[in-house]
Motif scaffolding. Structure first.
Motif, PDB file in Angstrom:
ATOM      1  N   VAL A  41      49.664 -47.366 -79.910  1.00  0.00           N
ATOM      2  CA  VAL A  41      48.966 -47.919 -81.069  1.00  0.00           C
ATOM      3  C   VAL A  41      49.656 -49.203 -81.503  1.00  0.00           C
ATOM      4  O   VAL A  41      50.853 -49.390 -81.266  1.00  0.00           O
ATOM      5  N   LYS A  42      48.888 -50.076 -82.133  1.00  0.00           N
ATOM      6  CA  LYS A  42      49.424 -51.346 -82.626  1.00  0.00           C
ATOM      7  C   LYS A  42      49.312 -51.349 -84.154  1.00  0.00           C
ATOM      8  O   LYS A  42      48.232 -51.147 -84.699  1.00  0.00           O
ATOM      9  N   GLU A  43      50.428 -51.565 -84.813  1.00  0.00           N
ATOM     10  CA  GLU A  43      50.426 -51.613 -86.269  1.00  0.00           C
ATOM     11  C   GLU A  43      50.024 -53.000 -86.746  1.00  0.00           C
ATOM     12  O   GLU A  43      50.596 -54.006 -86.309  1.00  0.00           O
ATOM     13  N   LEU A  44      49.032 -53.062 -87.625  1.00  0.00           N
ATOM     14  CA  LEU A  44      48.533 -54.334 -88.148  1.00  0.00           C
ATOM     15  C   LEU A  44      49.218 -54.679 -89.457  1.00  0.00           C
ATOM     16  O   LEU A  44      49.467 -53.804 -90.294  1.00  0.00           O
ATOM     17  N   ASP A  45      49.495 -55.941 -89.641  1.00  0.00           N
ATOM     18  CA  ASP A  45      50.134 -56.414 -90.869  1.00  0.00           C
ATOM     19  C   ASP A  45      49.071 -56.803 -91.893  1.00  0.00           C
ATOM     20  O   ASP A  45      48.995 -57.959 -92.339  1.00  0.00           O
TER      21      ASP A  45
END
Length: 209
Positions: free
Chosen positions: A177-181
């Protein structure tokens, strides 16, 4: 002529539609909170005591009840009464399952410093190469990770569009998963608007670019 009329109509619609929807949501919340007055005996309801209807008094009383309840349970006597109430609810077979689940969810969501619905993720769903917005709900327990080669897992909620209250619960390795800012509010606006309202980049990052 027709093109100009259409342009003016759309411009007016863009002004009034957000206002109408906002007022409708506020009215729904006010009506919902005002129903708490129905718990009072008829002779003790504010409309009867005052003699006329006061708009919003149900909302004020509900907020006051919630506040003073929190103030009460903050002391020793209040905590003991809450524990006693929990013990009673836990002894009722059908109610026990519902009450325990709701209590755990609310405590997790509103716990200070908690991670549930605090992080916005980008996940591959429904297939590889297709990405969806998700909200992290927590880290998966060791009991589940043990069945998956012990890799650290995260659980997340993928909301449906345009109704984010329904969706899918998924689990995947943290590395996938990619954490979004971006904030949760920005992500919700993106989902509800069908992707029309795009998340904005923070001013600090714009300067770096």
């Amino acid at each position: 002529m027709i093109a100009s009329m259409r342009k003016y109509f759309i411009s007016g619609l863009l002004v009034w539609l957000p206002v109408i929807i906002t007022l409708a949501v506020i009215k729904f919340l006010v009506d919902l909170l005002s129903k708490s007055l129905l718990l009072l005996p008829h002779d003790f309801q504010p409309d009867v005591l005052i003699g006329f209807h006061v708009p919003g008094i149900g909302v004020i009383l509900t907020l006051l009840v919630i506040f003073f309840t929190g103030l009460f349970v903050a002391n020793f006597v209040g905590r003991r009464l809450v524990q006693l109430g929990d013990a009673v609810m836990m002894r009722i077979p059908l109610v026990r399952s519902v009450y325990t689940g709701v209590k755990q969810v609310t405590e997790t969501l509103f716990q200070p410093g908690g991670q549930s619905f605090r992080k916005v993720l980008l996940v591959e769903y429904p297939c590889a190469g297709v990405w969806s917005i998700a909200f992290q709900t927590g880290e998966v327990s060791d009991a589940i990770e043990g069945c998956l080669a012990g890799e650290q897992m995260v659980s997340y909620f993928i909301p449906t569009t345009p109704n984010p209250t329904s969706g899918f619960l998924m689990m995947t390795p943290k590395s996938k998963v990619k954490e979004l800012d971006i904030s949760v509010d920005q992500a919700l606006k993106f989902v509800i608007s069908l992707g029309v309202v795009q998340p904005s980049v923070s001013p600090a990052k714009q300067k770096l670019v």
